[in-house]
Design an enzyme around this catalytic site. Structure first.
Site: not given
Length: 515
Positions: A434, A486
């Site tokens: 993006t 994560h």
């Protein structure tokens, strides 16, 4: 035999309806499937069809509120045809006004159009706009409405020639397979301009006279949805002029209605009494807009990702001078040969594909108790379209050349801005890029595009002082951010991935040599 007609179920959350208007009088002869009454719920307006031919006996009156399955009227089927000859003068009069050979002829068939299946994961759509009005003549395959899903906008073509009867109103959200409109199938083409004036003038004259001379329950009455909006705005329905049938106040009338300002008359008195008060200039009006399906879906998914993933962001900075030098040197030759400009996105896309293959967890996703790794890189490109954020996908970007990537970005971005992207073109990405820099963003933390595990955020390029070999130099710098899940991407992998992207961008020859 007397056939009882009860209030039908019109929606899961609707428990009662109000009789808005009877189109037939007590004792009238009605035909099978003829619209005899209009019902209003707190969400929409519905038409009630006769379930058999016969004499109508009205039980519930206009303005009555009935629960679902409560008796609304009865039809004496034994008297079917008795008054047909009596009621025939009306059709005869109509036929005498309008030669039957000049216009389309009714076949008596009613074509019910339902919401088509537009994608595997799409369960409901919202009526964005009707391109035809209720009662308009439509032709087969003519586009009559635009429908929004949570992923794209679709056009709805007519499935037959005939008169359109709208069931679902604009902004209504309905499920796949639900009834959206009906078409009274007609034989022949659209009414010619020569044939329509006569009935048009008679209709308008009769309607205006009926609304002005014969006020009905609907005159000045707000529908439930309109009444709710007017109540929220604090507007008396008596101050709103209805544009609906027989002067009914529609939802659109309520949305357009504004609070009249009686304050100007009182203002002088206030100034005299409280001379110290200073009226601030400017308007304090509020404007409310219903969220589109796309906006609601985007908001739900963004919140869901924040709540359901262990999202973390790591940052780095990139010296953009080498890429800017290459662009400056080869920009014109590149465009002359490939007929497309050489932008920054192709460099970033190539760098991301190389780094993703070296750190595959960044290009993976979680499914249940498994991690799915991809040996290809389908790069999703975030595009700001007029209707909201779109994320089309560049397939197998790892095997594409710079010019192929640039051309594919332009093709997808153009379709996104025109609202023409298909479901397939927006699904299946494995990694997202993006670019907030085109809007001037210096630094941000992009949100993962689920179920992907990472997203790279680009930002604007600004000249900054940098220490190079013990000297301070002014260089064009871009901050880059990698947000990752994560749960499957460790810190070592995410940081190494971003460092690898930085190396490839600051020395683009590595992209050619693969080192």
């Amino acid at each position: 035999m007397s056939l009882e007609i009860k209030v039908p179920a019109v929606g899961e959350s609707i428990t009662e309806v109000t009789i808005a208007q009877w189109f037939k009088q007590e004792g009238d002869q009605v035909e099978m499937d003829e619209v005899i009454c209009e019902l209003e719920s707190d969400k929409a307006t519905f038409e009630l069809n006769a379930e058999a031919a016969g004499k109508l006996h009205i039980v519930a009156q206009e303005g009555d509120t009935l629960e679902i399955d409560e008796l609304i009227c009865t039809i004496d089927t034994d008297s079917a045809g008795e008054t047909k000859t009596e009621s025939s003068p009306a059709p005869e009069a109509a036929s005498s006004d309008k030669p039957a050979s000049e216009g389309p002829k009714s076949t008596g068939e009613i074509k019910e159009m339902i919401v088509p299946t537009v994608g595997e994961s799409i369960t409901e759509v919202t009526i964005s706009s009707w391109l035809k009005a209720d009662g308009d003549f439509v032709e087969l395959d003519e586009v009559i409405a635009e429908v929004d899903s949570d992923k794209a906008t679709f056009e709805l073509p007519a499935e037959a020639n005939g008169i359109l009867r709208i069931v679902a109103q604009e902004d209504d959200t309905i499920e796949i397979g639900a009834l959206i409109c009906k078409i009274e199938v007609m034989e022949g083409g659209a009414p010619t301009a020569e044939s329509t004036p006569a009935p048009a003038t008679t209709d308008t004259s009769s309607s205006t006279s009926s609304t002005s001379e014969n006020e009905t329950y609907a005159t000045g009455h707000a529908s439930p949805a309109a009444a709710k909006i007017l109540a929220e705005k604090g507007i008396d329905p008596a101050n709103v002029k209805g544009t609906g049938k027989d002067g009914r106040i529609t939802k659109e009338d309520a949305e357009k209605a504004q609070v009249t300002a009686p304050k100007p008359a009182a203002a002088p008195a206030k100034q005299e009494e409280t001379a110290e008060a200073i009226a601030a200039p400017g308007s304090r009006n509020e404007r409310r807009e219903r969220m589109t399906s796309l906006r609601k879906t985007v908001s739900k998914r963004l919140v869901s990702v924040k709540n359901e993933t262990a999202m973390l962001t790591t940052f780095n900075e990139v010296n953009m001078k080498p890429i800017m030098d290459i662009r400056k040197q080869y920009k014109e030759k590149f465009k002359e040969k490939y007929e497309v400009g050489l932008g920054f996105m192709s460099f970033f896309t190539k760098a991301v594909t190389v780094a993703a293959q070296e750190w595959p967890a960044v290009n993976a996703r979680i499914e249940g108790n498994e991690i799915v790794y991809n040996d290809f890189v389908d790069v999703s490109i975030a595009v700001s379209a007029p209707k909201g954020l779109m994320v089309p996908v560049i397939r197998n970007a790892e095997s594409m050349s710079f010019d192929q990537i640039e051309k594919e970005i332009i093709r997808l971005a153009t379709k996104a801005r025109d609202g023409k992207l298909t479901i397939d073109e927006m699904t299946g990405g494995t990694f997202t890029v993006t670019n907030g820099g085109i809007f001037g963003s210096m630094l941000s933390t992009p949100i993962i595009n689920a179920p992907q595990s990472a997203i790279l955020g680009m930002h604007n390029i600004v000249e900054r002082p940098m220490a190079v070999n013990g000297e301070v130099k002014i260089l064009p710098i871009m901050y880059v951010a990698l947000s990752y899940d994560h749960r499957i991407v460790d810190g070592r992998e995410s940081v190494s991935f971003l460092v690898r992207v930085k190396e490839l961008l600051e020395d683009p020859t590595r992209l050619l040599l693969g080192i």
